[in-house]
Design a protein around this motif. Structure first.
Motif, PDB file in Angstrom:
ATOM      1  N   ALA A 135       0.824  -1.216   0.000  1.00 29.11           N
ATOM      2  CA  ALA A 135       0.000   0.000   0.000  1.00 29.11           C
ATOM      3  C   ALA A 135       0.857   1.263   0.000  1.00 29.11           C
ATOM      4  CB  ALA A 135      -0.956  -0.005   1.197  1.00 29.11           C
ATOM      5  N   LEU A 136       1.974   1.255   0.708  1.00 29.64           N
ATOM      6  CA  LEU A 136       2.858   2.424   0.724  1.00 29.64           C
ATOM      7  C   LEU A 136       3.585   2.587  -0.601  1.00 29.64           C
ATOM      8  CD1 LEU A 136       4.429   2.326   4.300  1.00 29.64           C
ATOM      9  CD2 LEU A 136       2.709   3.903   3.412  1.00 29.64           C
ATOM     10  N   ARG A 137       3.998   1.480  -1.204  1.00 31.18           N
ATOM     11  CA  ARG A 137       4.651   1.561  -2.517  1.00 31.18           C
ATOM     12  C   ARG A 137       3.672   2.093  -3.552  1.00 31.18           C
ATOM     13  NH1 ARG A 137       6.131  -3.729  -1.045  1.00 31.18           N
ATOM     14  NH2 ARG A 137       4.975  -4.568  -2.819  1.00 31.18           N
ATOM     15  N   GLU A 138       2.434   1.612  -3.514  1.00 27.96           N
ATOM     16  CA  GLU A 138       1.417   2.086  -4.467  1.00 27.96           C
ATOM     17  C   GLU A 138       1.101   3.557  -4.247  1.00 27.96           C
ATOM     18  OE1 GLU A 138      -1.803  -0.668  -3.901  1.00 27.96           O
ATOM     19  OE2 GLU A 138      -0.570  -2.350  -4.617  1.00 27.96           O
ATOM     20  N   ARG A 139       1.047   3.980  -2.995  1.00 27.85           N
ATOM     21  CA  ARG A 139       0.726   5.373  -2.682  1.00 27.85           C
ATOM     22  C   ARG A 139       1.852   6.322  -3.055  1.00 27.85           C
ATOM     23  NH1 ARG A 139       0.641   7.044   3.457  1.00 27.85           N
ATOM     24  NH2 ARG A 139       2.841   7.302   2.982  1.00 27.85           N
ATOM     25  N   ASP A 140       3.100   5.963  -2.701  1.00 27.74           N
ATOM     26  CA  ASP A 140       4.215   6.895  -2.803  1.00 27.74           C
ATOM     27  C   ASP A 140       5.159   6.638  -3.966  1.00 27.74           C
ATOM     28  OD1 ASP A 140       3.284   8.195  -0.543  1.00 27.74           O
ATOM     29  OD2 ASP A 140       4.640   7.141   0.819  1.00 27.74           O
ATOM     30  N   GLY A 141       5.112   5.455  -4.545  1.00 22.04           N
ATOM     31  CA  GLY A 141       6.008   5.135  -5.650  1.00 22.04           C
ATOM     32  C   GLY A 141       7.197   4.294  -5.220  1.00 22.04           C
ATOM     33  N   LEU A 142       8.089   4.089  -6.182  1.00 22.95           N
ATOM     34  CA  LEU A 142       9.244   3.210  -5.997  1.00 22.95           C
ATOM     35  C   LEU A 142      10.535   3.955  -6.279  1.00 22.95           C
ATOM     36  CD1 LEU A 142       7.863   0.198  -8.057  1.00 22.95           C
ATOM     37  CD2 LEU A 142       7.977   0.353  -5.560  1.00 22.95           C
ATOM     38  N   ILE A 143      11.607   3.464  -5.677  1.00 22.41           N
ATOM     39  CA  ILE A 143      12.938   3.968  -5.991  1.00 22.41           C
ATOM     40  C   ILE A 143      13.440   3.145  -7.169  1.00 22.41           C
ATOM     41  CG2 ILE A 143      15.317   4.155  -5.175  1.00 22.41           C
ATOM     42  CD1 ILE A 143      14.123   4.509  -2.326  1.00 22.41           C
ATOM     43  N   LEU A 146      28.078  -8.301   0.699  1.00 24.69           N
ATOM     44  CA  LEU A 146      27.134  -7.449  -0.010  1.00 24.69           C
ATOM     45  C   LEU A 146      26.729  -6.264   0.862  1.00 24.69           C
ATOM     46  CD1 LEU A 146      25.246  -7.081  -2.504  1.00 24.69           C
ATOM     47  CD2 LEU A 146      23.558  -8.442  -1.246  1.00 24.69           C
ATOM     48  N   ARG A 147      26.814  -5.074   0.301  1.00 23.98           N
ATOM     49  CA  ARG A 147      26.358  -3.877   1.018  1.00 23.98           C
ATOM     50  C   ARG A 147      24.885  -3.683   0.695  1.00 23.98           C
ATOM     51  NH1 ARG A 147      28.428   2.352   0.360  1.00 23.98           N
ATOM     52  NH2 ARG A 147      27.511   3.146   2.286  1.00 23.98           N
ATOM     53  N   VAL A 148      24.060  -3.871   1.696  1.00 25.66           N
ATOM     54  CA  VAL A 148      22.616  -3.751   1.557  1.00 25.66           C
ATOM     55  C   VAL A 148      22.164  -2.498   2.301  1.00 25.66           C
ATOM     56  CG1 VAL A 148      20.389  -4.809   2.121  1.00 25.66           C
ATOM     57  CG2 VAL A 148      22.321  -6.254   1.466  1.00 25.66           C
ATOM     58  N   VAL A 149      21.349  -1.677   1.645  1.00 28.47           N
ATOM     59  CA  VAL A 149      20.726  -0.522   2.291  1.00 28.47           C
ATOM     60  C   VAL A 149      19.238  -0.819   2.369  1.00 28.47           C
ATOM     61  CG1 VAL A 149      20.249   1.948   2.208  1.00 28.47           C
ATOM     62  CG2 VAL A 149      22.464   1.075   1.393  1.00 28.47           C
ATOM     63  N   VAL A 150      18.757  -1.055   3.581  1.00 25.55           N
ATOM     64  CA  VAL A 150      17.350  -1.373   3.796  1.00 25.55           C
ATOM     65  C   VAL A 150      16.568  -0.063   3.912  1.00 25.55           C
ATOM     66  CG1 VAL A 150      15.693  -2.610   5.240  1.00 25.55           C
ATOM     67  CG2 VAL A 150      18.034  -3.476   5.016  1.00 25.55           C
ATOM     68  N   ILE A 151      15.435  -0.021   3.204  1.00 26.92           N
ATOM     69  CA  ILE A 151      14.619   1.190   3.175  1.00 26.92           C
ATOM     70  C   ILE A 151      13.190   0.842   3.586  1.00 26.92           C
ATOM     71  CG2 ILE A 151      13.724   3.054   1.717  1.00 26.92           C
ATOM     72  CD1 ILE A 151      16.146   2.391  -0.182  1.00 26.92           C
ATOM     73  N   CYS A 152      12.715   1.500   4.635  1.00 28.57           N
ATOM     74  CA  CYS A 152      11.311   1.396   5.017  1.00 28.57           C
ATOM     75  C   CYS A 152      10.681   2.767   4.764  1.00 28.57           C
ATOM     76  CB  CYS A 152      11.148   0.931   6.468  1.00 28.57           C
ATOM     77  SG  CYS A 152      11.705   2.124   7.701  1.00 28.57           S
ATOM     78  N   LEU A 185      15.262  12.873  -4.786  1.00 32.78           N
ATOM     79  CA  LEU A 185      15.899  11.777  -5.505  1.00 32.78           C
ATOM     80  C   LEU A 185      14.861  11.039  -6.346  1.00 32.78           C
ATOM     81  CD1 LEU A 185      18.280  10.724  -2.636  1.00 32.78           C
ATOM     82  CD2 LEU A 185      18.910  11.851  -4.784  1.00 32.78           C
ATOM     83  N   PRO A 186      15.298  10.262  -7.319  1.00 33.75           N
ATOM     84  CA  PRO A 186      14.355   9.626  -8.257  1.00 33.75           C
ATOM     85  C   PRO A 186      13.320   8.711  -7.597  1.00 33.75           C
ATOM     86  CG  PRO A 186      16.628   9.382  -9.024  1.00 33.75           C
ATOM     87  CD  PRO A 186      16.677   9.948  -7.651  1.00 33.75           C
ATOM     88  N   VAL A 187      12.078   8.889  -8.031  1.00 28.49           N
ATOM     89  CA  VAL A 187      10.958   8.047  -7.613  1.00 28.49           C
ATOM     90  C   VAL A 187      10.114   7.816  -8.855  1.00 28.49           C
ATOM     91  CG1 VAL A 187       8.851   7.949  -6.200  1.00 28.49           C
ATOM     92  CG2 VAL A 187      10.929   8.995  -5.260  1.00 28.49           C
ATOM     93  N   GLU A 188       9.637   6.585  -9.003  1.00 27.88           N
ATOM     94  CA  GLU A 188       8.766   6.287 -10.138  1.00 27.88           C
ATOM     95  C   GLU A 188       7.461   5.719  -9.603  1.00 27.88           C
ATOM     96  OE1 GLU A 188      11.274   3.664 -12.349  1.00 27.88           O
ATOM     97  OE2 GLU A 188      10.720   1.911 -11.163  1.00 27.88           O
ATOM     98  N   PRO A 189       6.385   5.880 -10.360  1.00 30.48           N
ATOM     99  CA  PRO A 189       5.104   5.323  -9.919  1.00 30.48           C
ATOM    100  C   PRO A 189       5.186   3.798  -9.842  1.00 30.48           C
ATOM    101  CG  PRO A 189       4.824   6.711 -11.874  1.00 30.48           C
ATOM    102  CD  PRO A 189       6.300   6.573 -11.629  1.00 30.48           C
TER     103      PRO A 189
END
Length: 137
Positions: free
Chosen positions: A49-57, A88-94, A130-134
């Protein structure tokens, strides 16, 4: 009474402070640059629901929180192809940078010693322009 001292459980603020002290966190612009140069894998753990509302990186791997450890364990049978090793360098995003701190700490327990999280989460990323796409759908 047993005579044993009573230990007060840590509250969430104390727990966050403790886990965040265990690794360097990353700011949005630095995370963007690390992903752009191939030095980090961005992993979006926000729910649908948050990805749909705000978009994706763009370029971020979407793995919902409840699957994160299974998908990123380099030795696991359910790992994603990007889970190539413990270095592996992982950057977790919530959404705002709270759940991602706990998730990064969990990845450290799996041996992913370079795991970190994005300070301020997706909202900080977006606030930096920074870049965000629907989201597709």
């Amino acid at each position: 009474m047993s005579g044993e001292p009573t230990v007060r459980p840590a509250g969430i603020d104390e727990l966050l402070e403790r886990v965040r002290a265990g690794y360097p966190r990353i700011e949005a612009r630095a995370a963007h640059e690390a992903a752009r140069t191939g030095d980090a894998l961005l992993v979006d753990i926000r729910y649908a629901a948050l990805r749909e509302r705000d978009g994706l990186i763009p370029g971020a791997l979407v793995i919902e929180r409840n699957e994160l450890e299974w998908r990123l364990d380099p030795g696991g049978s359910h790992r994603v192809p990007e889970a190539t090793g413990h270095d592996l360098r992982v950057v977790v995003i919530c959404n705002e940078g709270y759940a991602s701190s706990l998730a990064a700490a969990s990845l450290h327990q799996l041996g992913l010693h370079r795991a970190t999280d994005l300070v301020g989460g997706f909202q900080a990323w977006r606030a930096e322009g920074l870049p965000v796409e629907p989201a597709a759908g």
